[in-house]
Write an enzyme that holds these catalytic residues in place. Structure first.
Site, mmCIF file in Angstrom:
data_model
loop_
_atom_site.group_PDB
_atom_site.id
_atom_site.type_symbol
_atom_site.label_atom_id
_atom_site.label_comp_id
_atom_site.label_asym_id
_atom_site.label_seq_id
_atom_site.Cartn_x
_atom_site.Cartn_y
_atom_site.Cartn_z
ATOM 1 N N LYS A 165 0.436 -1.516 -2.185
ATOM 2 C CA LYS A 165 0.173 0.322 -0.536
ATOM 3 C C LYS A 165 1.615 1.091 -1.095
ATOM 4 O O LYS A 165 2.489 1.133 -0.588
ATOM 5 C CB LYS A 165 0.315 0.061 0.671
ATOM 6 C CG LYS A 165 -0.628 -1.528 0.915
ATOM 7 C CD LYS A 165 -0.751 -1.153 2.523
ATOM 8 C CE LYS A 165 -1.921 -2.687 3.348
ATOM 9 N NZ LYS A 165 -2.130 -3.242 4.317
ATOM 10 N N ASP A 226 -15.190 -1.800 4.367
ATOM 11 C CA ASP A 226 -14.439 -3.108 4.606
ATOM 12 C C ASP A 226 -14.871 -2.974 6.468
ATOM 13 O O ASP A 226 -14.159 -2.171 7.198
ATOM 14 C CB ASP A 226 -12.467 -2.315 4.790
ATOM 15 C CG ASP A 226 -11.899 -3.606 5.589
ATOM 16 O OD1 ASP A 226 -12.147 -4.351 6.232
ATOM 17 O OD2 ASP A 226 -10.850 -4.021 5.128
#
Length: 363
Positions: A165, A226
């Protein structure tokens, strides 16, 4: 056209971020558009030519098989493998490998049990075959990639790196992220070390890349969500009902509302925005429900207003109570004239007296 006849579906997660929805129910079994979310994934895999699916289960593993059985009702052959200890995504894939019957060079579809997607599965399989890849990944583009691992590719679609990330703007070198569906060459699965936790994202994929394996990315930016948070789950269910997210398993025509046959809805109640009313639920006079899910056996009393919320199985919402972005656990009771907003969650079986909680926009 080349087809993946086998698939592994990873459904072992605890769904911690979805509590209280997942206190009594594993995440893939929480109803979305009137059926367990997993039903949509199984039906889409079957529509893409998959015949044999192995479910890698862990948390509340005992609820899957009684519901789906051998899969014959869906036109599938379903097997179940339960992890005694959580093994991570890579470990779970390796743990079920013995149940696969594909030859070493045949494609195996692998996907996560918490992603709602419009991915063209057949196109991913074809891309995999055409490129000769060892592993192919479904990639999607996101507006803000900071919450995801990045997957840059070259101009032929070949994966060049797996990046954690990103923390700074300079680290955002692509908007492509791992979308949670893969095609593995069958023989590659056996290279994952058995019997220990392994992350396919942080360990298997970077390791394969470092060893010179061919990893191919296919960008498919159709619908992708998601379902890791309650608000995302509620939205995903509404999008299935509205027809924005494709599924052959929605039990009815797509539209503004889905009311299961044994539910009771007052004639003047207003249901919009992809709202789902579960079996045996009761919706009282003048209630207004938008973009929300009311699960089986729940009661919404007259005049309640519910927006972008989920009401758990057997819960009761009192008259004139307002819910906006709220999650009410199974069996909870919210008395009349309450106002619950902005992501508030009420635990399973909790009881809120009448007029005890009130939020206003000017506070």
């Amino acid at each position: 056209m080349t087809e993946a006849k086998e698939a592994i579906l990873l459904v072992g997660g605890k769904g911690t971020r979805l509590r209280p929805l997942t206190v009594h129910t594993p995440k893939p079994m929480v109803p979305a558009a009137g059926v367990p979310f997993l039903t949509h994934q199984l039906a889409r895999a079957r529509a893409a030519g998959v015949e044999h699916i192995v479910l890698a289960t862990s948390y509340l593993a005992e609820v899957f098989e009684p519901h789906f059985g051998d899969g014959s009702e869906l036109g599938l052959h379903i097997e179940y493998v339960t992890e005694r200890e959580p093994l991570g995504t890579g470990g779970a894939i390796r743990n079920v490998a013995a149940r696969l019957t594909s030859g070493p060079d045949e494609p195996v579809l692998i996907f996560n049990g918490d992603i709602l997607t419009g991915l063209d599965i057949r196109a991913l399989v074809t891309s995999h075959a055409d490129s000769g890849a060892d592993v192919s990944l479904h990639l999607t583009r996101v507006d803000d990639p900071r919450a995801f691992g990045l997957v840059p590719t070259d101009d032929t679609g070949r994966v060049t790196a797996f990046l954690e990330k990103p923390q700074t703007p300079e680290e955002i070198v692509t908007d492509q992220v791992n979308a949670g569906a893969y095609i593995f060459r069958r023989s590659v699965i056996d290279t994952i070390e058995a019997g220990r936790p392994v992350s396919v994202e942080r360990e298997t994929f970077p390791g394969l890349l470092a060893s010179g394996a061919h990893l191919q990315g296919m960008v498919d930016s159709t619908y992708w969500l998601d379902l890791g948070t309650p608000q995302a789950f509620i939205r995903g269910s509404a999008d299935l009902v509205l027809g924005r997210a494709p599924s052959p398993a929605v039990p009815g025509r797509c539209g503004d509302r889905l009311v299961l046959p044994t539910a009771s809805v007052a004639p003047d109640a207003k249901l919009t925005g992809g709202t789902v009313i579960g079996a045996d639920a009761v919706i009282g006079a003048g209630a207004r429900i938008e973009g929300s899910t009311v699960l089986a056996g729940a009661v919404v009393e007259p005049g309640a207003v519910i927006t972008d919320s989920l009401v758990g199985a057997g819960a009761r919402i009192g008259s004139r109570t307002v819910l906006a972005g709220a999650v009410i656990g199974d069996g909870a009771k919210v008395g009349a004239d309450n106002e619950l907003r902005d992501g508030i969650r009420i635990w399973c079986g909790a009881h809120l007296p009448a007029a005890s909680v009130r939020f206003s926009s000017d506070e």
